[in-house]
Design a protein around this motif. Structure first.
Motif, mmCIF file in Angstrom:
data_model
loop_
_atom_site.group_PDB
_atom_site.id
_atom_site.type_symbol
_atom_site.label_atom_id
_atom_site.label_comp_id
_atom_site.label_asym_id
_atom_site.label_seq_id
_atom_site.Cartn_x
_atom_site.Cartn_y
_atom_site.Cartn_z
ATOM 1 N N GLU A 30 0.808 -1.222 0.000
ATOM 2 C CA GLU A 30 0.000 0.000 0.000
ATOM 3 C C GLU A 30 0.841 1.272 0.000
ATOM 4 O OE1 GLU A 30 -3.317 0.267 -0.349
ATOM 5 O OE2 GLU A 30 -3.275 -1.877 -0.700
ATOM 6 N N ASN A 31 1.848 1.331 0.855
ATOM 7 C CA ASN A 31 2.635 2.549 0.968
ATOM 8 C C ASN A 31 3.927 2.390 0.181
ATOM 9 O OD1 ASN A 31 3.819 4.941 1.650
ATOM 10 N ND2 ASN A 31 4.034 4.511 3.816
ATOM 11 N N ALA A 32 3.980 2.984 -0.998
ATOM 12 C CA ALA A 32 5.154 2.864 -1.860
ATOM 13 C C ALA A 32 6.229 3.896 -1.537
ATOM 14 C CB ALA A 32 4.733 3.003 -3.321
ATOM 15 N N LEU A 33 5.929 4.843 -0.671
ATOM 16 C CA LEU A 33 6.898 5.884 -0.357
ATOM 17 C C LEU A 33 7.941 5.391 0.642
ATOM 18 C CD1 LEU A 33 4.548 8.976 -0.020
ATOM 19 C CD2 LEU A 33 6.025 8.362 -1.935
ATOM 20 N N PRO A 34 9.170 5.855 0.512
ATOM 21 C CA PRO A 34 10.209 5.491 1.474
ATOM 22 C C PRO A 34 9.874 5.992 2.874
ATOM 23 C CG PRO A 34 11.167 6.446 -0.496
ATOM 24 C CD PRO A 34 9.681 6.670 -0.578
ATOM 25 N N ASP A 35 10.412 5.305 3.874
ATOM 26 C CA ASP A 35 10.195 5.667 5.271
ATOM 27 C C ASP A 35 11.553 5.741 5.955
ATOM 28 O OD1 ASP A 35 8.723 6.104 7.690
ATOM 29 O OD2 ASP A 35 9.085 4.005 8.213
ATOM 30 N N MET A 36 11.849 6.879 6.573
ATOM 31 C CA MET A 36 13.114 7.059 7.260
ATOM 32 C C MET A 36 12.850 7.342 8.725
ATOM 33 S SD MET A 36 16.202 9.809 6.635
ATOM 34 C CE MET A 36 16.551 9.275 4.983
ATOM 35 N N VAL A 44 20.137 5.411 11.846
ATOM 36 C CA VAL A 44 19.166 5.850 10.834
ATOM 37 C C VAL A 44 18.739 4.624 10.035
ATOM 38 C CG1 VAL A 44 18.781 7.294 8.808
ATOM 39 C CG2 VAL A 44 20.182 8.144 10.697
ATOM 40 N N LEU A 45 17.424 4.436 9.926
ATOM 41 C CA LEU A 45 16.841 3.316 9.198
ATOM 42 C C LEU A 45 16.028 3.864 8.028
ATOM 43 C CD1 LEU A 45 15.476 1.549 12.385
ATOM 44 C CD2 LEU A 45 17.608 1.017 11.202
ATOM 45 N N LEU A 46 16.333 3.422 6.824
ATOM 46 C CA LEU A 46 15.597 3.821 5.629
ATOM 47 C C LEU A 46 15.028 2.564 4.996
ATOM 48 C CD1 LEU A 46 14.738 5.908 3.472
ATOM 49 C CD2 LEU A 46 16.954 5.513 2.366
ATOM 50 N N HIS A 47 13.708 2.546 4.805
ATOM 51 C CA HIS A 47 12.997 1.389 4.259
ATOM 52 C C HIS A 47 12.245 1.855 3.016
ATOM 53 C CE1 HIS A 47 10.504 -2.242 4.220
ATOM 54 N NE2 HIS A 47 9.499 -1.437 3.992
ATOM 55 N N PHE A 48 12.436 1.136 1.897
ATOM 56 C CA PHE A 48 11.694 1.479 0.683
ATOM 57 C C PHE A 48 11.611 0.272 -0.237
ATOM 58 C CE2 PHE A 48 16.109 2.573 0.006
ATOM 59 C CZ PHE A 48 16.401 2.213 -1.289
ATOM 60 N N HIS A 49 10.814 0.415 -1.285
ATOM 61 C CA HIS A 49 10.649 -0.632 -2.294
ATOM 62 C C HIS A 49 11.084 -0.080 -3.642
ATOM 63 C CE1 HIS A 49 7.873 -1.899 0.873
ATOM 64 N NE2 HIS A 49 8.198 -3.108 0.481
ATOM 65 N N THR A 50 11.599 -0.953 -4.483
ATOM 66 C CA THR A 50 11.951 -0.575 -5.844
ATOM 67 C C THR A 50 11.306 -1.555 -6.821
ATOM 68 O OG1 THR A 50 13.962 -1.916 -5.900
ATOM 69 C CG2 THR A 50 14.187 0.359 -5.128
ATOM 70 N N VAL A 61 14.075 -2.814 0.230
ATOM 71 C CA VAL A 61 15.429 -2.369 0.554
ATOM 72 C C VAL A 61 15.408 -1.707 1.920
ATOM 73 C CG1 VAL A 61 17.394 -0.961 -0.181
ATOM 74 C CG2 VAL A 61 15.868 -1.963 -1.899
ATOM 75 N N ASP A 62 16.353 -2.113 2.767
ATOM 76 C CA ASP A 62 16.529 -1.496 4.075
ATOM 77 C C ASP A 62 17.973 -1.027 4.162
ATOM 78 O OD1 ASP A 62 13.937 -2.032 5.473
ATOM 79 O OD2 ASP A 62 14.491 -4.078 4.946
ATOM 80 N N ALA A 63 18.153 0.251 4.432
ATOM 81 C CA ALA A 63 19.482 0.825 4.622
ATOM 82 C C ALA A 63 19.611 1.185 6.097
ATOM 83 C CB ALA A 63 19.659 2.059 3.751
ATOM 84 N N ILE A 64 20.699 0.733 6.713
ATOM 85 C CA ILE A 64 20.903 0.936 8.140
ATOM 86 C C ILE A 64 22.237 1.647 8.318
ATOM 87 C CG2 ILE A 64 21.132 -0.222 10.370
ATOM 88 C CD1 ILE A 64 19.694 -2.619 8.621
ATOM 89 N N LEU A 65 22.202 2.821 8.960
ATOM 90 C CA LEU A 65 23.414 3.588 9.200
ATOM 91 C C LEU A 65 23.543 3.844 10.698
ATOM 92 C CD1 LEU A 65 25.879 5.109 8.121
ATOM 93 C CD2 LEU A 65 24.403 7.128 7.900
ATOM 94 N N PRO A 66 24.440 3.111 11.376
ATOM 95 C CA PRO A 66 24.643 3.334 12.801
ATOM 96 C C PRO A 66 25.408 4.638 13.028
ATOM 97 C CG PRO A 66 26.107 1.605 12.021
ATOM 98 C CD PRO A 66 25.244 2.005 10.870
ATOM 99 N N PRO A 67 25.338 5.199 14.249
ATOM 100 C CA PRO A 67 26.038 6.458 14.527
ATOM 101 C C PRO A 67 27.539 6.362 14.212
ATOM 102 C CG PRO A 67 24.655 5.860 16.387
ATOM 103 C CD PRO A 67 24.617 4.718 15.418
ATOM 104 N N GLN A 68 28.116 5.229 14.503
ATOM 105 C CA GLN A 68 29.524 4.990 14.155
ATOM 106 C C GLN A 68 29.591 3.639 13.464
ATOM 107 O OE1 GLN A 68 31.786 5.287 17.740
ATOM 108 N NE2 GLN A 68 31.571 7.499 17.837
ATOM 109 N N GLY A 69 30.093 3.621 12.283
ATOM 110 C CA GLY A 69 30.156 2.366 11.549
ATOM 111 C C GLY A 69 29.857 2.582 10.084
ATOM 112 N N SER A 76 15.957 -7.576 -0.663
ATOM 113 C CA SER A 76 15.348 -8.874 -0.885
ATOM 114 C C SER A 76 14.231 -8.734 -1.915
ATOM 115 C CB SER A 76 14.810 -9.462 0.419
ATOM 116 O OG SER A 76 13.863 -8.586 0.997
ATOM 117 N N ILE A 77 14.006 -9.799 -2.670
ATOM 118 C CA ILE A 77 12.916 -9.817 -3.645
ATOM 119 C C ILE A 77 11.614 -10.079 -2.909
ATOM 120 C CG2 ILE A 77 11.932 -11.025 -5.633
ATOM 121 C CD1 ILE A 77 14.818 -11.639 -6.492
#
Length: 82
Positions: A30-36, A44-50, A61-69, A76-77
């Motif tokens: 239902e929600n095709a927009l990315p969520d951060m 920082v967690l970014l979740h979206f579909h392509t 797609v999930d992008a994960i950016l820790p404060p340090q790292g 995943s399909i």
């Protein structure tokens, strides 16, 4: 690619965005927009579909950016919309 950036005040669209949104919704997402989001520890967690029109596949797609790292990308399909 469709992208919504935190505090950017808008949605970045290109010529394939309407087809991508249509196919993602056709697959039952239902929600095709990315969520951060930012977690309590500052990660920082970014979740979206392509949508890949050449292969007719939807990816989560999930992008994960820790404060340090380092940035971690998990892809995943989900399914083919047809």
């Amino acid at each position: 690619m469709i992208a919504r950036l935190e505090d950017a005040g808008g949605v970045l669209m290109n010529e394939t965005a309407p087809l991508a949104i249509q196919q993602i919704r056709k697959a039952g997402i239902e929600n095709a927009l990315p969520d951060m989001k930012r977690s309590a520890d500052g990660t920082v967690l970014l979740h979206f579909h392509t949508y890949d029109p050449d292969r007719n596949l939807i990816h989560q797609v999930d992008a994960i950016l820790p404060p340090q790292g380092h940035l971690e990308i998990r892809k995943s399909i989900i399914q083919s919309p047809d």
